[in-house]
Design a protein around this motif. Structure first.
Motif, PDB file in Angstrom:
ATOM      1  N   SER A   1      -7.197  -5.026   7.180  1.00 21.43           N
ATOM      2  CA  SER A   1      -6.240  -4.184   6.488  1.00 21.43           C
ATOM      3  C   SER A   1      -5.697  -5.018   5.526  1.00 21.43           C
ATOM      4  O   SER A   1      -4.757  -4.246   4.578  1.00 21.43           O
ATOM      5  CB  SER A   1      -5.086  -3.681   7.436  1.00 21.43           C
ATOM      6  N   THR A   2      -5.742  -6.164   5.380  1.00 21.93           N
ATOM      7  CA  THR A   2      -5.216  -7.044   4.321  1.00 21.93           C
ATOM      8  C   THR A   2      -6.381  -8.020   3.688  1.00 21.93           C
ATOM      9  O   THR A   2      -7.341  -7.735   4.040  1.00 21.93           O
ATOM     10  CB  THR A   2      -4.169  -8.088   4.988  1.00 21.93           C
TER      11      THR A   2
ATOM     12  N   GLN B   1       0.698  -1.216  -0.040  1.00 22.11           N
ATOM     13  CA  GLN B   1       0.136  -0.059   0.027  1.00 22.11           C
ATOM     14  C   GLN B   1       0.836   1.264  -0.061  1.00 22.11           C
ATOM     15  O   GLN B   1       1.942   1.167   0.320  1.00 22.11           O
ATOM     16  CB  GLN B   1      -0.760   0.031   1.217  1.00 22.11           C
TER      17      GLN B   1
ATOM     18  N   THR C   1     -13.480  -6.919   8.930  1.00 21.44           N
ATOM     19  CA  THR C   1     -12.852  -5.937   8.412  1.00 21.44           C
ATOM     20  C   THR C   1     -11.369  -6.341   8.509  1.00 21.44           C
ATOM     21  O   THR C   1     -10.981  -7.101   9.731  1.00 21.44           O
ATOM     22  CB  THR C   1     -12.955  -4.597   9.022  1.00 21.44           C
TER      23      THR C   1
ATOM     24  N   GLY D   1     -10.255  -0.637   5.526  1.00 21.22           N
ATOM     25  CA  GLY D   1      -9.565  -1.670   4.762  1.00 21.22           C
ATOM     26  C   GLY D   1     -10.648  -2.618   4.007  1.00 21.22           C
ATOM     27  O   GLY D   1     -11.739  -2.099   3.481  1.00 21.22           O
ATOM     28  N   TYR D   2     -10.476  -3.875   3.832  1.00 21.89           N
ATOM     29  CA  TYR D   2     -11.362  -4.764   3.234  1.00 21.89           C
ATOM     30  C   TYR D   2     -12.621  -5.129   4.001  1.00 21.89           C
ATOM     31  O   TYR D   2     -12.416  -5.313   5.352  1.00 21.89           O
ATOM     32  CB  TYR D   2     -10.653  -6.069   2.749  1.00 21.89           C
TER      33      TYR D   2
ATOM     34  N   TYR E   1     -13.606  -2.427  -0.454  1.00 21.16           N
ATOM     35  CA  TYR E   1     -12.591  -1.985   0.135  1.00 21.16           C
ATOM     36  C   TYR E   1     -12.938  -0.510   0.512  1.00 21.16           C
ATOM     37  O   TYR E   1     -13.361   0.297  -0.066  1.00 21.16           O
ATOM     38  CB  TYR E   1     -11.480  -1.853  -0.925  1.00 21.16           C
TER      39      TYR E   1
END
Length: 134
Positions: free
Chosen positions: A84-85, A22, A82, A71-72, A66
């Motif tokens: 972050s990856t 990122q 949720t 995040g995801y 996203y």
């Protein structure tokens, strides 16, 4: 020679993870005489999709969103989760070529409208098992 092969193998093993890197961008914004510093993290796949990190993104084939601040967002064991990856089921997906839909409406969290998005942007068959919200 063995050391060079070992290093080369390690670098090849790391290639799939480079796509999940990122980029963090910090902007100073002045509005109505007030200055604010905003930090946005833009995923590495953003450039390929002309995405600059300021909207929601829907991956219709994976029922995954996203969101810049969270995040995801994806369905996991009967609830929205949720991370972050990328979710594990998307770990081998080429994110630069995955189908995306950029969502302009940021008034509500995207998962609250998942039924509408599923109908509007139907999923195409993919090679992995994807948890589907009900």
């Amino acid at each position: 020679m063995k050391f060079k092969l070992l290093i080369g193998g390690f670098m090849l093993a790391c290639l799939p993870f480079l796509g999940s890197a990122q980029e963090t961008v910090t902007k100073t914004v002045t509005k109505n005489g007030k200055t604010k510093t905003k930090t946005r993290t833009t995923p590495s796949w953003g450039t390929a999709h002309h995405y600059n990190g300021d909207k929601y993104v829907y991956f219709p084939d994976y029922y995954t969103y996203y969101e810049p601040d969270r995040g995801y967002v994806y369905w996991n064991n009967g609830t929205w989760t949720t991370s972050s990856t990328v979710p594990s089921y998307m770990s081998k997906v080429d994110m630069n070529s995955a189908r995306v839909q950029i969502i302009d409406d940021m008034t509500v969290r995207p998962e609250t409208r998942y039924k509408t998005y599923m109908e509007t942007y139907p999923a195409q068959k993919v090679e992995v098992t994807v948890p589907m919200p009900r």
